[in-house]
Structures are given as structure tokens and as C-alpha cells.
Design a protein around this motif. Structure first.
Motif, mmCIF file in Angstrom:
data_model
loop_
_atom_site.group_PDB
_atom_site.id
_atom_site.type_symbol
_atom_site.label_atom_id
_atom_site.label_comp_id
_atom_site.label_asym_id
_atom_site.label_seq_id
_atom_site.Cartn_x
_atom_site.Cartn_y
_atom_site.Cartn_z
ATOM 1 N N GLN A 115 19.394 33.465 3.276
ATOM 2 C CA GLN A 115 20.266 32.484 2.630
ATOM 3 C C GLN A 115 19.471 31.556 1.716
ATOM 4 N N ARG A 116 18.335 31.093 2.197
ATOM 5 C CA ARG A 116 17.533 30.162 1.403
ATOM 6 C C ARG A 116 16.921 30.850 0.184
ATOM 7 N N ILE A 117 16.516 32.106 0.344
ATOM 8 C CA ILE A 117 15.960 32.841 -0.793
ATOM 9 C C ILE A 117 17.040 33.123 -1.834
ATOM 10 N N PHE A 118 18.259 33.391 -1.378
ATOM 11 C CA PHE A 118 19.369 33.560 -2.327
ATOM 12 C C PHE A 118 19.528 32.304 -3.188
ATOM 13 N N LEU A 119 19.585 31.149 -2.546
ATOM 14 C CA LEU A 119 19.786 29.897 -3.278
ATOM 15 C C LEU A 119 18.621 29.600 -4.213
ATOM 16 N N SER A 120 17.408 29.774 -3.724
ATOM 17 C CA SER A 120 16.242 29.489 -4.558
ATOM 18 C C SER A 120 16.138 30.477 -5.721
ATOM 19 N N SER A 121 16.561 31.711 -5.502
ATOM 20 C CA SER A 121 16.540 32.706 -6.578
ATOM 21 C C SER A 121 17.484 32.304 -7.702
ATOM 22 N N LEU A 122 18.653 31.784 -7.341
ATOM 23 C CA LEU A 122 19.601 31.358 -8.372
ATOM 24 C C LEU A 122 19.066 30.155 -9.142
ATOM 25 N N VAL A 123 18.386 29.266 -8.438
ATOM 26 C CA VAL A 123 17.755 28.133 -9.126
ATOM 27 C C VAL A 123 16.707 28.653 -10.110
ATOM 28 N N ALA A 124 15.911 29.601 -9.659
ATOM 29 C CA ALA A 124 14.840 30.150 -10.499
ATOM 30 C C ALA A 124 15.375 30.908 -11.704
ATOM 31 N N ALA A 125 16.591 31.432 -11.595
ATOM 32 C CA ALA A 125 17.163 32.268 -12.658
ATOM 33 C C ALA A 125 18.257 31.550 -13.430
ATOM 34 N N ARG A 126 18.193 30.238 -13.463
ATOM 35 C CA ARG A 126 19.220 29.484 -14.205
ATOM 36 C C ARG A 126 19.326 29.989 -15.649
ATOM 37 N N PRO A 127 20.556 30.122 -16.154
ATOM 38 C CA PRO A 127 20.735 30.711 -17.488
ATOM 39 C C PRO A 127 20.359 29.791 -18.646
ATOM 40 N N ASN A 128 19.970 28.534 -18.372
ATOM 41 C CA ASN A 128 19.540 27.667 -19.471
ATOM 42 C C ASN A 128 18.152 28.046 -19.983
ATOM 43 N N ASN A 129 17.499 28.972 -19.294
ATOM 44 C CA ASN A 129 16.225 29.517 -19.753
ATOM 45 C C ASN A 129 16.518 30.717 -20.642
ATOM 46 N N PRO A 130 16.019 30.743 -21.881
ATOM 47 C CA PRO A 130 16.330 31.873 -22.772
ATOM 48 C C PRO A 130 15.829 33.212 -22.243
ATOM 49 N N ASP A 131 14.867 33.184 -21.339
ATOM 50 C CA ASP A 131 14.335 34.417 -20.760
ATOM 51 C C ASP A 131 14.928 34.715 -19.389
ATOM 52 N N ALA A 132 16.038 34.091 -19.065
ATOM 53 C CA ALA A 132 16.679 34.306 -17.762
ATOM 54 C C ALA A 132 17.150 35.753 -17.636
ATOM 55 N N PRO A 133 17.211 36.281 -16.409
ATOM 56 C CA PRO A 133 17.701 37.655 -16.222
ATOM 57 C C PRO A 133 19.090 37.841 -16.827
ATOM 58 N N LYS A 134 19.298 39.009 -17.397
ATOM 59 C CA LYS A 134 20.597 39.308 -18.006
ATOM 60 C C LYS A 134 21.647 39.670 -16.963
#
Length: 220
Positions: A115-134
Motif C-alpha cells: 500500500q505504501r509503495i503504491f502511494l509513493s509510486s504515484l507521488v514519484a510519477a506525478r504528471p507535472n513532470n514532463p518525463d512522467a510515465p505515459k
């Protein structure tokens, strides 16, 4: 194409994404696997931890993984680490690899680490980063995802199915390389159960074998 699979523990990546890893690797994609935690004494012996790492390398080589990253946070103790610190480590990981596709554990898994890794992964992949996962997909992990409490925690209802008909045997062979983790049937972490789940997910979409995922976000 870069693919990153984030696994809370050793073998989660093979249980949930093994066939997909083999499929993308065979098609020429760069596949990275990040195992976030490891065991530490006194709960785990050093010998067992070293065996986990050895098995992971063997399984990943068989699947065609380009690189395995070990973050070595304490297993089953992520709730003792400030959430921000976990976020930072996963942000640095995602920022370094810049994957096109990101696979993460499901929020409804019974294991708190998942659960915690899910949440932290979404934080790490925020779409405001132009290189965020598609695209971000949540995967299911036998003995974790299916032990949720129905109607209390989110149900895993896959809406994306990846055909692994040609790669199921490779997945099962990779799981056998996790000798310390594979179990005998009817345990869920057995070859028979993995094959049964792949058959079920495949027949859902008229394929011989598939892995099911829940699409979190897709940028087209």
C-alpha cells in the motif's frame, strides 16, 4: 521503450508481471525492476537475504531484465520510515530511469508495504513532470491482492490484459528460480496456481494466457 516494474519485495515482480516483463524484453524494450525492501536481522538472516538477491538476479536474467535495482528499505517496516523519505527514493528512481510504462503494486493489497509503495509510486510519477510515465498500471500479487477485505478495501478488477501466451512458461521458469519463495500446490505461490490465474485472465479476453492490470493513468 522503457519499462519500470516496482516490487515491494523479492518475487512480487515475477508473480504479478513476470510474463509481461518477458514479453516486453523479447520485443526489445528496456525493462528495469526495482525491489524496494530487503530483510534485516533479527527477523531475517543474512544468508536468507543474500539468497533473495541471488534468486532475483537469476530470475531477472531469465526474463530479460536490463537492470535490477535494490533500494534495500526494511521489509515489513515501511510504516516506521517517514513517508516523505520513501517518496524521495522512488522519485529519484523514476526520475533516473524515466520509464514510458510503470507497473506498481495494488493499493488494496493486504500487505502494508504494498500500500505504501503504491502511494509513493504515484507521488514519484506525478504528471507535472514532463518525463512522467505515459502509463501506470497496478498489478496483482497472489497471496496479497486476493486477501483484501471485500467492500472494505478496493477490489482488484483488471481492465487491461496483456497476452503472455508465448511467455507463460518463461514466467513459470523464472518463478522456479525463486527457490526460497515457490511453494507446492495448493499454496497460492505455486506453479499450478500461477498457471491457473494466467489461464483465467487469458480466457477473459479469449487468449490462452494473460496478466491482468488496473490502469491508473494513461497519457496519449
Amino acid at each position: 521503450m522503457k519499462v519500470l516494474v516496482i516490487a515491494p519485495h523479492h518475487d512480487d515482480e515475477v508473480l504479478g508481471v513476470g510474463g509481461t516483463i518477458a514479453k516486453y524484453a523479447a520485443e526489445g524494450a528496456e525493462v528495469y525492476v526495482a525491489i524496494i525492501t530487503r530483510g534485516y536481522p533479527p527477523e531475517y538472516t543474512e544468508e536468507a537475504c543474500e539468497q533473495d538477491v541471488k534468486e532475483a538476479h537469476q530470475a531477472h536474467k531469465h526474463l530479460g531484465v536490463k537492470e535490477t535495482i535494490f533500494l534495500s528499505l526494511p521489509a515489513a517496516k515501511l510504516d516506521t520510515i517517514p513517508h516523505r523519505d520513501v517518496n524521495v527514493q522512488l522519485f529519484n528512481l523514476v526520475n533516473k530511469i524515466q520509464p514510458d510504462l510503470l507497473f506498481i503494486p495494488f493499493i488494496g493489497d493486504i500487505h502494508l508495504d504494498h500500500q505504501r509503495i503504491f502511494l509513493s509510486s504515484l507521488v514519484a510519477a506525478r504528471p507535472n513532470n514532463p518525463d512522467a510515465p505515459k502509463a501506470i498500471y497496478a498489478y496483482e500479487t497472489l497471496s496479497e491482492t486476493n486477501w483484501y477485505a471485500p467492500y472494505v478495501t478496493p477490489n482488484f478488477v483488471p481492465n487491461v490484459f496483456i497476452d503472455i501466451s508465448e511467455h507463460l512458461e518463461t514466467k513459470l521458469q523464472a518463478m522456479q528460480m525463486y527457490a526460497s519463495q515457490i511453494k507446492t500446490f495448493p499454496n497460492e505461490r505455486s506453479e499450478e496456481t500461477l498457471r491457473a490465474l494466467a489461464t483465467l485472465r487469458g480466457s477473459t479476453v479469449n487468449r490462452f494466457a494473460a496478466e491482468g492490470f488496473y490502469l491508473i493513468r494513461q497519457i496519449i
